[in-house]
Design a protein around this motif. Sequence first.
Motif, mmCIF file in Angstrom:
data_model
loop_
_atom_site.group_PDB
_atom_site.id
_atom_site.type_symbol
_atom_site.label_atom_id
_atom_site.label_comp_id
_atom_site.label_asym_id
_atom_site.label_seq_id
_atom_site.Cartn_x
_atom_site.Cartn_y
_atom_site.Cartn_z
ATOM 1 N N GLN A 1 -42.311 -70.093 -20.534
ATOM 2 C CA GLN A 1 -42.555 -68.725 -20.991
ATOM 3 C C GLN A 1 -42.601 -68.582 -22.510
ATOM 4 O O GLN A 1 -43.247 -67.670 -23.038
ATOM 5 C CB GLN A 1 -41.461 -67.796 -20.447
ATOM 6 N N THR A 2 -41.897 -69.470 -23.209
ATOM 7 C CA THR A 2 -41.850 -69.391 -24.665
ATOM 8 C C THR A 2 -41.535 -70.778 -25.188
ATOM 9 O O THR A 2 -41.438 -71.737 -24.423
ATOM 10 C CB THR A 2 -40.785 -68.373 -25.121
ATOM 11 N N ARG A 3 -41.378 -70.896 -26.492
ATOM 12 C CA ARG A 3 -41.064 -72.201 -27.073
ATOM 13 C C ARG A 3 -39.556 -72.394 -27.076
ATOM 14 O O ARG A 3 -38.822 -71.634 -27.721
ATOM 15 C CB ARG A 3 -41.606 -72.295 -28.495
ATOM 16 N N LEU A 4 -39.083 -73.386 -26.366
ATOM 17 C CA LEU A 4 -37.655 -73.652 -26.225
ATOM 18 C C LEU A 4 -37.241 -74.704 -27.241
ATOM 19 O O LEU A 4 -37.861 -75.768 -27.355
ATOM 20 C CB LEU A 4 -37.346 -74.135 -24.810
ATOM 21 N N LEU A 5 -36.169 -74.417 -27.973
ATOM 22 C CA LEU A 5 -35.644 -75.319 -28.990
ATOM 23 C C LEU A 5 -34.144 -75.483 -28.802
ATOM 24 O O LEU A 5 -33.431 -74.496 -28.692
ATOM 25 C CB LEU A 5 -35.920 -74.756 -30.396
ATOM 26 N N ASN A 6 -33.707 -76.736 -28.809
ATOM 27 C CA ASN A 6 -34.502 -77.939 -28.842
ATOM 28 C C ASN A 6 -35.324 -78.083 -27.565
ATOM 29 O O ASN A 6 -35.061 -77.409 -26.565
ATOM 30 C CB ASN A 6 -33.602 -79.155 -29.052
ATOM 31 N N PRO A 7 -36.359 -78.987 -27.576
ATOM 32 C CA PRO A 7 -37.284 -79.056 -26.442
ATOM 33 C C PRO A 7 -36.615 -79.450 -25.130
ATOM 34 O O PRO A 7 -35.563 -80.099 -25.105
ATOM 35 C CB PRO A 7 -38.286 -80.137 -26.887
ATOM 36 N N LEU A 8 -37.263 -79.072 -24.040
ATOM 37 C CA LEU A 8 -36.718 -79.292 -22.703
ATOM 38 C C LEU A 8 -36.385 -80.759 -22.442
ATOM 39 O O LEU A 8 -35.323 -81.080 -21.902
ATOM 40 C CB LEU A 8 -37.709 -78.775 -21.657
ATOM 41 N N ALA A 9 -37.274 -81.670 -22.810
ATOM 42 C CA ALA A 9 -37.027 -83.097 -22.548
ATOM 43 C C ALA A 9 -35.791 -83.591 -23.287
ATOM 44 O O ALA A 9 -35.038 -84.431 -22.774
ATOM 45 C CB ALA A 9 -38.254 -83.918 -22.951
ATOM 46 N N VAL A 10 -35.574 -83.075 -24.485
ATOM 47 C CA VAL A 10 -34.388 -83.450 -25.258
ATOM 48 C C VAL A 10 -33.132 -82.912 -24.588
ATOM 49 O O VAL A 10 -32.112 -83.606 -24.486
ATOM 50 C CB VAL A 10 -34.510 -82.937 -26.701
ATOM 51 N N ILE A 11 -33.187 -81.678 -24.125
ATOM 52 C CA ILE A 11 -32.041 -81.072 -23.445
ATOM 53 C C ILE A 11 -31.653 -81.888 -22.214
ATOM 54 O O ILE A 11 -30.475 -82.167 -21.969
ATOM 55 C CB ILE A 11 -32.362 -79.622 -23.053
ATOM 56 N N ARG A 12 -32.651 -82.267 -21.441
ATOM 57 C CA ARG A 12 -32.364 -83.045 -20.225
ATOM 58 C C ARG A 12 -31.631 -84.345 -20.547
ATOM 59 O O ARG A 12 -30.709 -84.752 -19.833
ATOM 60 C CB ARG A 12 -33.664 -83.338 -19.489
ATOM 61 N N ARG A 13 -32.034 -85.012 -21.633
ATOM 62 C CA ARG A 13 -31.420 -86.286 -21.993
ATOM 63 C C ARG A 13 -30.047 -86.084 -22.621
ATOM 64 O O ARG A 13 -29.112 -86.867 -22.372
ATOM 65 C CB ARG A 13 -32.324 -87.028 -22.993
ATOM 66 N N ASN A 14 -29.892 -85.057 -23.440
ATOM 67 C CA ASN A 14 -28.704 -84.935 -24.272
ATOM 68 C C ASN A 14 -27.537 -84.253 -23.580
ATOM 69 O O ASN A 14 -26.412 -84.299 -24.081
ATOM 70 C CB ASN A 14 -29.057 -84.196 -25.564
ATOM 71 N N THR A 15 -27.759 -83.622 -22.443
ATOM 72 C CA THR A 15 -26.651 -82.975 -21.732
ATOM 73 C C THR A 15 -25.799 -83.972 -20.949
ATOM 74 O O THR A 15 -24.798 -83.580 -20.349
ATOM 75 C CB THR A 15 -27.185 -81.886 -20.779
ATOM 76 N N ASP A 16 -26.173 -85.237 -20.965
ATOM 77 C CA ASP A 16 -25.425 -86.275 -20.264
ATOM 78 C C ASP A 16 -25.154 -87.402 -21.256
ATOM 79 O O ASP A 16 -26.072 -87.935 -21.873
ATOM 80 C CB ASP A 16 -26.243 -86.793 -19.074
ATOM 81 N N LYS A 17 -23.883 -87.764 -21.411
ATOM 82 C CA LYS A 17 -23.500 -88.726 -22.443
ATOM 83 C C LYS A 17 -23.942 -90.152 -22.148
ATOM 84 O O LYS A 17 -23.636 -91.078 -22.941
ATOM 85 C CB LYS A 17 -21.990 -88.655 -22.677
ATOM 86 N N HIS A 18 -24.674 -90.381 -21.081
ATOM 87 C CA HIS A 18 -25.302 -91.688 -20.896
ATOM 88 C C HIS A 18 -26.261 -92.005 -22.040
ATOM 89 O O HIS A 18 -26.654 -93.168 -22.212
ATOM 90 C CB HIS A 18 -26.037 -91.749 -19.551
ATOM 91 N N TYR A 19 -26.649 -90.991 -22.813
ATOM 92 C CA TYR A 19 -27.513 -91.251 -23.970
ATOM 93 C C TYR A 19 -26.846 -92.221 -24.948
ATOM 94 O O TYR A 19 -27.527 -92.901 -25.728
ATOM 95 C CB TYR A 19 -27.892 -89.948 -24.690
ATOM 96 N N LEU A 20 -25.507 -92.310 -24.935
ATOM 97 C CA LEU A 20 -24.822 -93.237 -25.829
ATOM 98 C C LEU A 20 -25.238 -94.676 -25.560
ATOM 99 O O LEU A 20 -25.393 -95.475 -26.497
ATOM 100 C CB LEU A 20 -23.310 -93.089 -25.679
ATOM 101 N N ALA A 21 -25.440 -95.006 -24.282
ATOM 102 C CA ALA A 21 -25.871 -96.363 -23.949
ATOM 103 C C ALA A 21 -27.271 -96.636 -24.496
ATOM 104 O O ALA A 21 -27.565 -97.741 -24.962
ATOM 105 C CB ALA A 21 -25.841 -96.565 -22.431
ATOM 106 N N ASP A 22 -28.133 -95.629 -24.464
ATOM 107 C CA ASP A 22 -29.484 -95.791 -25.022
ATOM 108 C C ASP A 22 -29.412 -96.053 -26.523
ATOM 109 O O ASP A 22 -30.134 -96.911 -27.057
ATOM 110 C CB ASP A 22 -30.319 -94.535 -24.765
ATOM 111 N N LEU A 23 -28.558 -95.321 -27.213
ATOM 112 C CA LEU A 23 -28.433 -95.501 -28.660
ATOM 113 C C LEU A 23 -27.823 -96.863 -29.000
ATOM 114 O O LEU A 23 -28.236 -97.510 -29.973
ATOM 115 C CB LEU A 23 -27.585 -94.373 -29.245
ATOM 116 N N GLU A 24 -26.863 -97.305 -28.204
ATOM 117 C CA GLU A 24 -26.278 -98.620 -28.447
ATOM 118 C C GLU A 24 -27.322 -99.712 -28.282
ATOM 119 O O GLU A 24 -27.389 -100.660 -29.081
ATOM 120 C CB GLU A 24 -25.095 -98.859 -27.503
ATOM 121 N N ARG A 25 -28.177 -99.592 -27.265
ATOM 122 C CA ARG A 25 -29.246 -100.580 -27.073
ATOM 123 C C ARG A 25 -30.239 -100.565 -28.232
ATOM 124 O O ARG A 25 -30.889 -101.574 -28.518
ATOM 125 C CB ARG A 25 -29.973 -100.322 -25.749
ATOM 126 N N ALA A 26 -30.335 -99.416 -28.905
ATOM 127 C CA ALA A 26 -31.231 -99.306 -30.059
ATOM 128 C C ALA A 26 -30.574 -99.802 -31.344
ATOM 129 O O ALA A 26 -31.174 -99.707 -32.422
ATOM 130 C CB ALA A 26 -31.673 -97.856 -30.238
#
Length: 303
Positions: free
Chosen positions: A75-100
């Motif tokens: 309906q409008t521009r969501l910030l931060n973007p939807l794909a970012v929200i989906r990834r960042n609401t779960d702390k499994h993102y820490l494993a992605d950052l460690e691999r990076a």
Amino acid sequence: MKIALVTAIAAFALDEDLAPLAEALSNAGASPQILAWDDPTVSWSRFDAALLRSPWDYTERLPEFLAWAERIDAQTRLLNPLAVIRRNTDKHYLADLERAGIAIVPSVFVEPGDDAVTALTAFLEKFPAAGEFVVKPAVGAGSRDAQRYARAQQAAAVAHVARLITAGRSVLLQPYLDSVDDAGETALLYFDGRYSHAIRKGPLLQRDEGPTDHLFAPEKITARTPGADEMALADAIIAALPALLDLDAALPYARIDLIRAADGSPRLLELELTEPSLFFLYDADAAARFSHALLARLGSNLS
């Protein structure tokens, strides 16, 4: 330009950033309105953008919140973007950052279906020097359901892990880095990919103190100038985000929470991209700085 500042019904009176942000946006020529994501009467399509600020109860109702975000994104521009929200609401993102290659606080995940005793025993064997450790849900904020334990409190910690995984929640186990008791955390704020300011947060998890019953635990905040090594790590995290999140531009806002390991090196504790406090009260120009960056971004995309 009409901008919805998105909070929650339960957080209306708790977000200290809302008033200075609304004032700064108004001064910059925008028309901000503070609204709750869980207010079913809001017509979100009336706005040029919906800026997530304090929907702080989403951790208790994540499927509902993500479904709302998906609807609003159409309906409008969501910030931060939807794909970012989906990834960042779960702390499994820490494993992605460690691999990076990002230095994080050592983290082990326990999943629903795992055995709590086996998982905690393996964790403690992996980190024999950890005199204390932290149990927290992978989806959580504000220290809710997070607790600090000594090694002698394994039975209580196992019960905590078991309660979370039985409820279908993933669990994050981390050694407690006791440098935080003296130095606290450093939270660095980035607007549009550029460093803005930083604050110090005092230690949240006290020994023998259970998880908070409130929306978030009270914090002791002061302004802070980050160290050069903290800046270097935070800059590296910001630089890694486009590839990790498939972004073609910097995010409007990001908060990077760091603590120091036993050797003094900074480690990422949390990367806040969904609904972080931006601590406008601790830098006189921060709200205006953010507002101008946001309106420049939105204006270039609306023209």
